[in-house]
Design a protein around this motif. Structure first.
Motif, PDB file in Angstrom:
ATOM      1  N   GLY A 146       0.829  -1.201   0.000  1.00 17.25           N
ATOM      2  CA  GLY A 146       0.000   0.000   0.000  1.00 17.25           C
ATOM      3  C   GLY A 146       0.858   1.243   0.000  1.00 17.25           C
ATOM      4  N   ALA A 147       1.580   1.487   1.083  1.00 17.61           N
ATOM      5  CA  ALA A 147       2.495   2.630   1.139  1.00 17.61           C
ATOM      6  C   ALA A 147       3.664   2.408   0.184  1.00 17.61           C
ATOM      7  CB  ALA A 147       3.012   2.813   2.562  1.00 17.61           C
ATOM      8  N   ASN A 148       4.216   3.504  -0.319  1.00 23.08           N
ATOM      9  CA  ASN A 148       5.406   3.404  -1.169  1.00 23.08           C
ATOM     10  C   ASN A 148       6.626   3.261  -0.266  1.00 23.08           C
ATOM     11  OD1 ASN A 148       7.118   3.417  -3.401  1.00 23.08           O
ATOM     12  ND2 ASN A 148       7.250   5.641  -3.449  1.00 23.08           N
ATOM     13  N   ALA A 149       6.703   2.134   0.402  1.00 27.12           N
ATOM     14  CA  ALA A 149       7.724   1.899   1.415  1.00 27.12           C
ATOM     15  C   ALA A 149       9.066   1.566   0.779  1.00 27.12           C
ATOM     16  CB  ALA A 149       7.285   0.752   2.320  1.00 27.12           C
ATOM     17  N   THR A 150      10.138   1.714   1.562  1.00 30.96           N
ATOM     18  CA  THR A 150      11.447   1.272   1.096  1.00 30.96           C
ATOM     19  C   THR A 150      11.506  -0.249   1.175  1.00 30.96           C
ATOM     20  OG1 THR A 150      12.464   1.379   3.290  1.00 30.96           O
ATOM     21  CG2 THR A 150      12.555   3.384   1.929  1.00 30.96           C
ATOM     22  N   LEU A 151      12.301  -0.831   0.300  1.00 33.58           N
ATOM     23  CA  LEU A 151      12.407  -2.291   0.269  1.00 33.58           C
ATOM     24  C   LEU A 151      13.145  -2.824   1.487  1.00 33.58           C
ATOM     25  CD1 LEU A 151      13.004  -2.375  -3.536  1.00 33.58           C
ATOM     26  CD2 LEU A 151      11.079  -3.462  -2.375  1.00 33.58           C
ATOM     27  N   GLY A 152      14.074  -2.028   2.021  1.00 33.42           N
ATOM     28  CA  GLY A 152      14.717  -2.431   3.259  1.00 33.42           C
ATOM     29  C   GLY A 152      13.731  -2.479   4.409  1.00 33.42           C
ATOM     30  N   GLY A 153      12.869  -1.468   4.501  1.00 31.24           N
ATOM     31  CA  GLY A 153      11.844  -1.461   5.534  1.00 31.24           C
ATOM     32  C   GLY A 153      10.828  -2.568   5.338  1.00 31.24           C
ATOM     33  N   MET A 154      10.475  -2.849   4.086  1.00 32.79           N
ATOM     34  CA  MET A 154       9.532  -3.923   3.814  1.00 32.79           C
ATOM     35  C   MET A 154      10.098  -5.273   4.241  1.00 32.79           C
ATOM     36  SD  MET A 154       8.109  -2.591   0.116  1.00 32.79           S
ATOM     37  CE  MET A 154       7.412  -4.185  -0.352  1.00 32.79           C
ATOM     38  N   ALA A 155      11.402  -5.471   4.027  1.00 31.51           N
ATOM     39  CA  ALA A 155      12.029  -6.719   4.474  1.00 31.51           C
ATOM     40  C   ALA A 155      12.077  -6.777   5.995  1.00 31.51           C
ATOM     41  CB  ALA A 155      13.423  -6.851   3.891  1.00 31.51           C
ATOM     42  N   ALA A 156      12.423  -5.650   6.617  1.00 30.60           N
ATOM     43  CA  ALA A 156      12.554  -5.627   8.072  1.00 30.60           C
ATOM     44  C   ALA A 156      11.242  -5.923   8.770  1.00 30.60           C
ATOM     45  CB  ALA A 156      13.097  -4.276   8.526  1.00 30.60           C
ATOM     46  N   THR A 157      10.117  -5.519   8.173  1.00 31.97           N
ATOM     47  CA  THR A 157       8.811  -5.750   8.787  1.00 31.97           C
ATOM     48  C   THR A 157       8.074  -6.937   8.170  1.00 31.97           C
ATOM     49  OG1 THR A 157       7.836  -4.105   7.297  1.00 31.97           O
ATOM     50  CG2 THR A 157       8.496  -3.348   9.480  1.00 31.97           C
ATOM     51  N   ARG A 158       8.728  -7.658   7.268  1.00 35.39           N
ATOM     52  CA  ARG A 158       8.129  -8.827   6.601  1.00 35.39           C
ATOM     53  C   ARG A 158       6.787  -8.445   5.984  1.00 35.39           C
ATOM     54  NH1 ARG A 158       9.133 -13.777  10.141  1.00 35.39           N
ATOM     55  NH2 ARG A 158       7.640 -12.709  11.471  1.00 35.39           N
ATOM     56  N   ALA A 159       6.807  -7.375   5.194  1.00 31.74           N
ATOM     57  CA  ALA A 159       5.599  -6.825   4.599  1.00 31.74           C
ATOM     58  C   ALA A 159       5.000  -7.765   3.556  1.00 31.74           C
ATOM     59  CB  ALA A 159       5.914  -5.473   3.955  1.00 31.74           C
ATOM     60  N   SER A 160       3.736  -7.516   3.253  1.00 27.44           N
ATOM     61  CA  SER A 160       3.088  -8.255   2.156  1.00 27.44           C
ATOM     62  C   SER A 160       2.129  -7.309   1.460  1.00 27.44           C
ATOM     63  CB  SER A 160       2.414  -9.534   2.666  1.00 27.44           C
ATOM     64  OG  SER A 160       1.563  -9.281   3.750  1.00 27.44           O
ATOM     65  N   GLY A 161       0.824  -7.578   1.480  1.00 24.60           N
ATOM     66  CA  GLY A 161      -0.104  -6.657   0.837  1.00 24.60           C
ATOM     67  C   GLY A 161      -1.114  -7.357  -0.034  1.00 24.60           C
ATOM     68  N   THR A 162      -1.672  -6.619  -0.997  1.00 26.39           N
ATOM     69  CA  THR A 162      -2.810  -7.121  -1.763  1.00 26.39           C
ATOM     70  C   THR A 162      -2.453  -8.272  -2.698  1.00 26.39           C
ATOM     71  OG1 THR A 162      -2.460  -5.454  -3.492  1.00 26.39           O
ATOM     72  CG2 THR A 162      -3.946  -4.870  -1.692  1.00 26.39           C
ATOM     73  N   ASN A 163      -1.192  -8.394  -3.099  1.00 28.36           N
ATOM     74  CA  ASN A 163      -0.793  -9.450  -4.036  1.00 28.36           C
ATOM     75  C   ASN A 163      -0.346 -10.737  -3.355  1.00 28.36           C
ATOM     76  OD1 ASN A 163      -1.164  -8.240  -6.603  1.00 28.36           O
ATOM     77  ND2 ASN A 163       0.707  -7.057  -6.362  1.00 28.36           N
ATOM     78  N   ALA A 164      -0.399 -10.783  -2.023  1.00 30.87           N
ATOM     79  CA  ALA A 164       0.221 -11.893  -1.300  1.00 30.87           C
ATOM     80  C   ALA A 164      -0.420 -13.238  -1.594  1.00 30.87           C
ATOM     81  CB  ALA A 164       0.194 -11.618   0.200  1.00 30.87           C
TER      82      ALA A 164
END
Length: 470
Positions: A146-164
């Protein structure tokens, strides 16, 4: 633990003063102690109080991150990694002060290996930046929180989202990463090979560690081919239970749905008003299919047949990119549209995840709680993987509202865990959900603490998050 019972981290005033002096001399304008800059780097999108770092460093390279961490380690000063600050559980707060390391200048795309479907990027690259760069290669990176997050932050928080539901999460899409550990040394956790049996899986250990074990400086990511065709649309339902049953049937039928998002009636009302959608004010599923020209038509038609069996419909779908973009823009703006339901209120976004067979029960009981407690709290969900979000609208200056919200979140977390789910599908633990970790993992928390103590014995890496050492 109540959300406001934050873990105290003792300030090391002497060490902080020494580090601030050293970094100010070393980095000049790339080290800021201005109050406004520090405030931005304690940003939290909940009512958790802001806890400012003592300084913000803007490194240009992994070597500079190493230098900053070594300096902080020598003086036992906390290090708080920072991407863009879009995390939701107080991850970037500095309860013991210290130094925020802002990776935004480390935004280079280092390599794209199109034949191998992977790329290597620095931690400050955002997902939109990467996909813009990849557009002419026919490839894309699918994780979309959703947010235009950094990829480092996305890895650190184990992000996912609508495509998961189709492309899974950051956990499955990071092949390798480089991180600066608590002693200032860098490690690279794996190679570009798609599988390995060599040693412990350090990649998975650091993905989701929320900056408590190291500072991620670069990542090697899996890429996907841009689909030949995409179809998608919206299907209304008479009830949330009917929508959830349709999701289960769709997954069990093996339809390769790329996105399948659940929106309850209250959230749909907000989206209709805010994004000017022409749909019924009822529970809806937003769906998308990726594949060949014939495949996406077949998938949409099969989905329409399934939804009709559960009283859903009409399922209005399209292959026109502009029409689909409008739908997903509305979905991604759900947070902002929700705020219109109670102007002036602040939104507390919380999430849980359960097995999809329990999704209908969990949401139904949650809606009953919302009604019983007199809350305004719309629901959206990544229904294909059993993950849903509740945005509670509250006045943070009214203690009774905070108490009621904390009680609601506690009920929700305990309910999800009792249904063999988790207290957070993608937001992470941070500060806000520390009190539920042992309920979910039991004695496993003790082993997590041992890992933290072994890798960060001084507790300088994002202290006061996930697992307190004191």
């Amino acid at each position: 633990m109540a959300l406001t019972d934050l873990v105290a981290v003792r300030r090391n005033e002497e060490g902080i003063a020494a580090v601030v002096g050293i970094l100010k001399q070393r980095f000049g304008e790339r080290f800021q102690t201005n109050a406004d800059v520090r405030a931005v780097h304690s940003h939290t999108t909940t009512y958790i109080p802001a806890q400012l770092p003592d300084g913000v460093a803007f490194p240009d390279s992994r070597e500079e991150v190493e230098e900053i961490v070594r300096t902080c380690a020598a003086h036992r000063v906390p290090v708080i990694p920072f991407g863009i600050g879009s995390s939701l559980e107080g991850h970037v707060n500095a309860p013991g002060g210290g130094i925020s390391i802002d990776t935004s200048r480390m935004n280079r795309i280092l390599d794209v290996h199109a034949d191998d479907l992977d790329c290597t990027v620095e931690a400050g690259v955002t997902r939109e930046q990467l996909n813009s760069y990849l557009r002419d290669t026919g490839l894309f990176f699918p994780i979309d929180p959703g947010a235009n997050a950094t990829l480092g932050g996305m890895a650190a928080t184990r992000a996912s989202g609508t495509n998961a539901v189709r492309y899974l999460t950051m956990r499955e899409n990071v092949l390798s990463l480089t991180a600066v550990m608590a002693d200032g040394r860098s490690i690279t956790t794996a190679s570009r090979a798609r599988k390995s049996s060599a040693g412990y899986d350090l990649t998975r250990l650091l993905v989701g560690s929320e900056g408590t074990l190291g500072v991620i400086t670069s990542l090697t990511l899996k890429l996907q081919g841009i689909p030949q065709a995409i179809s998608g649309g919206v299907c209304p339902f008479p009830s949330l239970e009917a929508a959830c049953r349709a999701v289960i049937a769709t997954i069990q039928m093996g339809i390769p749905v790329a996105r399948i998002e659940l929106v309850n009636a209250l959230q749909m009302r907000a989206m209709i008003n805010y994004s000017k959608l022409d749909y019924p004010e009822s529970p809806c599923l937003f769906v998308e299919f990726h594949g060949s020209e014939a495949g996406v038509v077949e998938q949409a038609e099969l989905f329409g047949e399934i939804t009709a069996e559960y009283g859903g419909g009409p399922f209005l779908w399209t292959k026109v990119a502009e029409e689909r973009a409008k739908l997903w823009k509305a979905r991604h703006e759900a947070y902002w549209s929700s705020l219109t339901l109670r102007p002036g209120a602040k939104g507390l976004s919380t999430d849980v995840c359960v097995p999809i067979s329990r999704l209908a029960d969990c949401i139904a009981e949650t809606e009953a709680d919302i009604a019983e407690m007199g809350l305004i709290a719309p629901i959206v969900g990544h229904a294909g993987d059993g993950n849903f979000h509740v945005l509670v609208l509250l006045d943070p200056d009214v203690p009774a509202e905070i108490a009621r919200t904390e009680e609601f979140v506690g009920r929700l977390n305990r309910r999800a865990i009792s249904m063999e789910g988790t207290c957070t599908g993608e937001h992470g633990i941070g500060q806000g959900k520390m009190g539920f970790l042992r309920l979910e993992h039991g004695d496993g928390v003790d082993y997590m603490r041992m890992i933290k103590q072994a890798l960060d014995p001084q507790d300088i890496m994002n202290p006061g998050k996930i697992i307190p050492l004191s």
